[in-house]
Write an enzyme that holds these catalytic residues in place. Structure first.
Site, PDB file in Angstrom:
ATOM      1  N   GLU A 160      46.463  53.950  53.359  1.00  0.00           N
ATOM      2  CA  GLU A 160      46.684  54.061  51.921  1.00  0.00           C
ATOM      3  C   GLU A 160      46.279  52.790  51.182  1.00  0.00           C
ATOM      4  O   GLU A 160      46.417  51.683  51.696  1.00  0.00           O
ATOM      5  CB  GLU A 160      48.161  54.340  51.648  1.00  0.00           C
ATOM      6  CG  GLU A 160      48.540  55.750  52.032  1.00  0.00           C
ATOM      7  CD  GLU A 160      49.991  56.072  51.721  1.00  0.00           C
ATOM      8  OE1 GLU A 160      50.288  57.262  51.590  1.00  0.00           O
ATOM      9  OE2 GLU A 160      50.809  55.144  51.621  1.00  0.00           O
ATOM     10  N   ASN A 172      62.796  50.138  48.660  1.00  0.00           N
ATOM     11  CA  ASN A 172      62.372  51.527  48.451  1.00  0.00           C
ATOM     12  C   ASN A 172      62.779  52.348  49.664  1.00  0.00           C
ATOM     13  O   ASN A 172      62.239  52.134  50.747  1.00  0.00           O
ATOM     14  CB  ASN A 172      60.846  51.603  48.301  1.00  0.00           C
ATOM     15  CG  ASN A 172      60.386  51.014  46.985  1.00  0.00           C
ATOM     16  OD1 ASN A 172      60.990  51.260  45.935  1.00  0.00           O
ATOM     17  ND2 ASN A 172      59.338  50.211  47.029  1.00  0.00           N
ATOM     18  N   CYS A 227      60.935  48.959  56.919  1.00  0.00           N
ATOM     19  CA  CYS A 227      59.566  49.287  56.505  1.00  0.00           C
ATOM     20  C   CYS A 227      59.083  50.579  57.155  1.00  0.00           C
ATOM     21  O   CYS A 227      59.167  50.744  58.379  1.00  0.00           O
ATOM     22  CB  CYS A 227      58.634  48.135  56.889  1.00  0.00           C
ATOM     23  SG  CYS A 227      56.892  48.496  56.581  1.00  0.00           S
ATOM     24  N   CYS A 269      59.532  46.000  61.522  1.00  0.00           N
ATOM     25  CA  CYS A 269      60.535  45.579  60.553  1.00  0.00           C
ATOM     26  C   CYS A 269      61.377  46.816  60.214  1.00  0.00           C
ATOM     27  O   CYS A 269      60.828  47.886  59.935  1.00  0.00           O
ATOM     28  CB  CYS A 269      59.860  44.992  59.319  1.00  0.00           C
ATOM     29  SG  CYS A 269      58.771  43.626  59.756  1.00  0.00           S
ATOM     30  N   CYS A 279      55.967  50.040  47.707  1.00  0.00           N
ATOM     31  CA  CYS A 279      56.778  49.275  46.770  1.00  0.00           C
ATOM     32  C   CYS A 279      55.878  48.519  45.801  1.00  0.00           C
ATOM     33  O   CYS A 279      54.750  48.188  46.128  1.00  0.00           O
ATOM     34  CB  CYS A 279      57.657  48.303  47.521  1.00  0.00           C
ATOM     35  SG  CYS A 279      56.739  47.010  48.302  1.00  0.00           S
ATOM     36  N   SER A 314      56.763  37.411  53.927  1.00  0.00           N
ATOM     37  CA  SER A 314      57.845  38.395  53.899  1.00  0.00           C
ATOM     38  C   SER A 314      59.063  37.758  54.548  1.00  0.00           C
ATOM     39  O   SER A 314      59.238  37.826  55.762  1.00  0.00           O
ATOM     40  CB  SER A 314      57.425  39.648  54.679  1.00  0.00           C
ATOM     41  OG  SER A 314      56.382  40.292  53.999  1.00  0.00           O
ATOM     42  N   LEU A 315      59.903  37.144  53.737  1.00  0.00           N
ATOM     43  CA  LEU A 315      61.017  36.358  54.278  1.00  0.00           C
ATOM     44  C   LEU A 315      62.226  37.254  54.590  1.00  0.00           C
ATOM     45  O   LEU A 315      62.633  37.375  55.737  1.00  0.00           O
ATOM     46  CB  LEU A 315      61.384  35.251  53.282  1.00  0.00           C
ATOM     47  CG  LEU A 315      62.261  34.149  53.850  1.00  0.00           C
ATOM     48  CD1 LEU A 315      61.521  33.324  54.880  1.00  0.00           C
ATOM     49  CD2 LEU A 315      62.801  33.265  52.722  1.00  0.00           C
ATOM     50  N   HIS A 316      62.806  37.803  53.551  1.00  0.00           N
ATOM     51  CA  HIS A 316      63.839  38.851  53.640  1.00  0.00           C
ATOM     52  C   HIS A 316      65.190  38.429  54.202  1.00  0.00           C
ATOM     53  O   HIS A 316      66.149  39.208  54.124  1.00  0.00           O
ATOM     54  CB  HIS A 316      63.331  40.075  54.424  1.00  0.00           C
ATOM     55  CG  HIS A 316      62.041  40.624  53.920  1.00  0.00           C
ATOM     56  ND1 HIS A 316      61.744  40.767  52.581  1.00  0.00           N
ATOM     57  CD2 HIS A 316      60.920  41.052  54.571  1.00  0.00           C
ATOM     58  CE1 HIS A 316      60.529  41.268  52.432  1.00  0.00           C
ATOM     59  NE2 HIS A 316      60.004  41.435  53.616  1.00  0.00           N
ATOM     60  N   GLY A 325      50.034  47.408  57.581  1.00  0.00           N
ATOM     61  CA  GLY A 325      49.573  46.495  58.631  1.00  0.00           C
ATOM     62  C   GLY A 325      49.860  45.028  58.383  1.00  0.00           C
ATOM     63  O   GLY A 325      50.269  44.619  57.302  1.00  0.00           O
ATOM     64  N   GLU A 326      49.642  44.258  59.446  1.00  0.00           N
ATOM     65  CA  GLU A 326      49.868  42.816  59.405  1.00  0.00           C
ATOM     66  C   GLU A 326      48.493  42.127  59.371  1.00  0.00           C
ATOM     67  O   GLU A 326      47.785  42.073  60.386  1.00  0.00           O
ATOM     68  CB  GLU A 326      50.678  42.405  60.648  1.00  0.00           C
ATOM     69  CG  GLU A 326      50.789  40.922  60.891  1.00  0.00           C
ATOM     70  CD  GLU A 326      51.185  40.104  59.663  1.00  0.00           C
ATOM     71  OE1 GLU A 326      52.258  40.335  59.104  1.00  0.00           O
ATOM     72  OE2 GLU A 326      50.391  39.227  59.257  1.00  0.00           O
ATOM     73  N   SER A 360      49.635  38.746  52.525  1.00  0.00           N
ATOM     74  CA  SER A 360      51.064  38.723  52.853  1.00  0.00           C
ATOM     75  C   SER A 360      51.252  38.827  54.367  1.00  0.00           C
ATOM     76  O   SER A 360      50.617  39.650  55.024  1.00  0.00           O
ATOM     77  CB  SER A 360      51.750  39.910  52.169  1.00  0.00           C
ATOM     78  OG  SER A 360      53.110  39.968  52.541  1.00  0.00           O
ATOM     79  N   CYS A 391      51.217  49.599  62.334  1.00  0.00           N
ATOM     80  CA  CYS A 391      51.561  48.181  62.501  1.00  0.00           C
ATOM     81  C   CYS A 391      52.223  48.010  63.859  1.00  0.00           C
ATOM     82  O   CYS A 391      52.945  48.890  64.313  1.00  0.00           O
ATOM     83  CB  CYS A 391      52.519  47.749  61.386  1.00  0.00           C
ATOM     84  SG  CYS A 391      52.822  45.972  61.339  1.00  0.00           S
ATOM     85  N   CYS A 407      46.209  47.048  46.049  1.00  0.00           N
ATOM     86  CA  CYS A 407      46.933  46.734  47.276  1.00  0.00           C
ATOM     87  C   CYS A 407      46.192  47.388  48.439  1.00  0.00           C
ATOM     88  O   CYS A 407      46.083  48.610  48.493  1.00  0.00           O
ATOM     89  CB  CYS A 407      48.342  47.283  47.135  1.00  0.00           C
ATOM     90  SG  CYS A 407      49.302  47.120  48.622  1.00  0.00           S
TER      91      CYS A 407
HETATM   92  N1  SAH Z   1      52.689  43.223  57.047  1.00  0.00           N
HETATM   93  C1  SAH Z   1      52.596  42.348  55.952  1.00  0.00           C
HETATM   94  C2  SAH Z   1      51.952  43.006  54.767  1.00  0.00           C
HETATM   95  C3  SAH Z   1      52.759  44.137  54.152  1.00  0.00           C
HETATM   96  S1  SAH Z   1      53.253  43.608  52.584  1.00  0.00           S
HETATM   97  C4  SAH Z   1      53.944  41.791  55.626  1.00  0.00           C
HETATM   98  O1  SAH Z   1      54.922  42.291  56.152  1.00  0.00           O
HETATM   99  O2  SAH Z   1      54.022  40.855  54.848  1.00  0.00           O
HETATM  100  C5  SAH Z   1      54.405  44.746  52.091  1.00  0.00           C
HETATM  101  C6  SAH Z   1      55.661  44.062  51.558  1.00  0.00           C
HETATM  102  O3  SAH Z   1      56.624  45.069  51.250  1.00  0.00           O
HETATM  103  C7  SAH Z   1      56.274  43.166  52.604  1.00  0.00           C
HETATM  104  O4  SAH Z   1      56.916  42.064  52.023  1.00  0.00           O
HETATM  105  C8  SAH Z   1      57.281  44.099  53.208  1.00  0.00           C
HETATM  106  O5  SAH Z   1      58.255  43.379  53.887  1.00  0.00           O
HETATM  107  C9  SAH Z   1      57.791  44.840  52.005  1.00  0.00           C
HETATM  108  N2  SAH Z   1      58.414  46.137  52.325  1.00  0.00           N
HETATM  109  C10 SAH Z   1      58.227  46.892  53.418  1.00  0.00           C
HETATM  110  N3  SAH Z   1      58.994  48.003  53.358  1.00  0.00           N
HETATM  111  C11 SAH Z   1      59.651  47.945  52.194  1.00  0.00           C
HETATM  112  C12 SAH Z   1      60.582  48.831  51.552  1.00  0.00           C
HETATM  113  N4  SAH Z   1      60.956  49.958  52.115  1.00  0.00           N
HETATM  114  N5  SAH Z   1      61.049  48.478  50.345  1.00  0.00           N
HETATM  115  C13 SAH Z   1      60.630  47.326  49.759  1.00  0.00           C
HETATM  116  N6  SAH Z   1      59.758  46.456  50.322  1.00  0.00           N
HETATM  117  C14 SAH Z   1      59.284  46.767  51.529  1.00  0.00           C
HETATM  118 FE1  SF4 Z   2      54.391  45.632  59.594  1.00  0.00          FE
HETATM  119 FE2  SF4 Z   2      54.700  44.254  57.310  1.00  0.00          FE
HETATM  120 FE3  SF4 Z   2      55.901  46.633  57.651  1.00  0.00          FE
HETATM  121 FE4  SF4 Z   2      56.754  44.506  59.011  1.00  0.00          FE
HETATM  122  S1  SF4 Z   2      56.821  44.791  56.754  1.00  0.00           S
HETATM  123  S2  SF4 Z   2      56.401  46.544  59.862  1.00  0.00           S
HETATM  124  S3  SF4 Z   2      54.834  43.448  59.384  1.00  0.00           S
HETATM  125  S4  SF4 Z   2      53.705  46.269  57.558  1.00  0.00           S
END
Ligand code: SAH
Ligand code: SF4
Length: 386
Positions: A109, A316, A137, A134, A359, A239-241, A185-186, A217, A130, A123
């Site tokens: 997508e 989301n 995700c 996480c 998101c 992506s700290l979280h 993806g990463e 990212s 991936c 985006c």
């Molecule tokens: N894999 C990379 C690139 C993806 S970026 C990474 O993780 O950074 C997508 C962003 O949306 C990341 O910060 C991810 O952590 C965040 N994300 C993933 N699932 C989400 C969700 N359900 N709600 C909000 N943000 C989310």
């Molecule tokens: Fe992969 Fe990024 Fe989703 Fe983590 S947040 S599973 S690294 S796409």
């Protein structure tokens, strides 16, 4: 540099190599293989590069500054097909989501998010699926199918620009002003292709989106971060979280391999980071999990000394997801603590919810504006559901 010569979006014509996704030296090398001498190959490569990425042509026949014979022979050897948009959804807020097929069974997508004022972000995905898991995700719940090639990454921009009618590359009033590697993806697990693609995207003779407007990212693939900064000069988002290792180990499991201390140290030394080129820290707001005032204060302490801004992302939900989004009040309180400490902390407005787009990706305006937009949306949702 890795060159992807194989066509992966056109199974009907497997014998022809694609030129999409090649930079100038890549195109010149491909032309040399057809028998062109070095000098003309270089010159033709420059011309073709401009046709492909500035004019957006689909066909050698349109490359009017190449001789007729050359055009005919090029079309025998090379392919310029785009990947196919198999589904295109447009949200009431203007967000467009494309499901793109690169080859049979290889789909990812891409989301276009029209932004504030004249800017808009595309985006893009770097992988199909991936390898990381996480827990919040949706992509993480899909196994990796494969890395996307540089052709497929650049192809996402070409088809979005086709759809938006944005050829030739406009110098002003663009719809796509920013590219963010925040799709599936990463990106740092596909670094070579991402670097080749960013080189093409940022080339001033082509798509011409400057490196300052390209954000990659990562979930924190520490060993690759320096190389991204050095070779790609892209803007970095992390992506700290979570602000404690035990919670981050759970939410972003790669943290078990590269923990917070290691990740933040790598940010401190990220090439090119400065107050004018801040690192974005993404922080998904999960109700009762990572959204306390104490965590906001810890976040501020952790980022000391790093030129940073913090994007708070309302979670989301997706089918079967084990979390809930923090309340708006909680997100605003969290944002205020971070903001008072001197960090920009925009809340990313969810975009394209009605079409199930990913998101929101916008790098945004002020907290206040975002917060008021969120309140308005919430009100609208309450109105429609009552
Ligand atoms: N894999 C990379 C690139 C993806 S970026 C990474 O993780 O950074 C997508 C962003 O949306 C990341 O910060 C991810 O952590 C965040 N994300 C993933 N699932 C989400 C969700 N359900 N709600 C909000 N943000 C989310
Ligand atoms: Fe992969 Fe990024 Fe989703 Fe983590 S947040 S599973 S690294 S796409």
């Amino acid at each position: 540099m890795q060159i992807d010569l194989k066509s992966s979006g056109t199974p009907a014509k497997p014998s022809r190599q694609t030129l999409i996704g090649l930079d100038r030296p890549g195109i010149a090398a491909a032309l040399r293989e057809t028998g062109l001498e070095e000098k003309p190959a270089k010159m033709r490569a420059n011309q073709i590069f401009r046709w492909l990425y500035h004019q957006g042509v689909h066909d050698f026949a349109d490359m009017t500054n190449l001789g007729k014979e050359l055009r005919a022979s090029l079309s025998q050897s090379f392919d310029l097909s785009r990947p196919e948009i198999v589904e295109r959804l447009v949200s009431k807020d203007g967000t467009r989501k494309y499901l793109i097929r690169f080859a049979p069974g290889i789909e990812a997508e891409t989301v276009f998010i029209p932004g504030v004022g004249r800017s808009g972000a595309l985006c893009v995905s770097s992988q199909v699926g991936c390898t990381l898991n996480c827990t919040f995700c949706h992509t993480g719940s899909q196994a990796l199918v494969r890395n996307l090639t540089s052709a497929e990454i650049v192809g996402q921009i070409l088809v979005a620009r086709d759809d938006l009618g944005e050829w030739p590359s406009p110098s002003e009033g663009r719809k796509i002003t920013n590219v963010v590697f925040m799709g599936m993806g990463e990106p740092l697990y596909n670094l070579e292709n991402v670097l080749t693609a960013t080189g093409i995207i940022s080339d001033g003779e082509g798509i011409s989106i400057s490196r300052r407007r390209i954000t990659v990212s990562t979930s924190g693939i520490v060993p690759k971060m320096h190389e991204l900064g050095e070779r790609g000069q892209a803007m970095l988002a992390i992506s700290l979280h979570a602000v404690h290792d035990d919670l981050r180990n759970e939410l972003v499991p790669i943290n078990k391999k590269h923990n917070l201390a290691e990740l933040l140290e790598s940010c401190r030394t990220y090439p090119g980071a400065s107050n004018a080129r801040r690192i974005t820290f993404e922080y998904v707001m999960l109700k009762g999990v990572n959204d306390s005032d104490a965590e906001a204060r810890k976040l501020v302490r952790l980022l000391a000394g790093i030129p940073a801004k913090i994007n708070l992302i309302p979670f989301n939900p997706w089918p079967g997801s084990p979390y809930e989004c923090s309340s708006w009040g909680r997100i605003e309180a969290f944002a205020e603590i971070v903001n008072k400490a001197g960090y920009a902390s925009p809340i990313r407005t969810p975009r394209g919810r009605d079409i199930g787009a990913a998101c929101g990706q916008l790098k945004s305006a002020s907290v206040k504006k975002r917060a008021s937009e969120l309140r308005r949306e919430r009100q609208q949702q309450a109105d429609t559901s009552s």
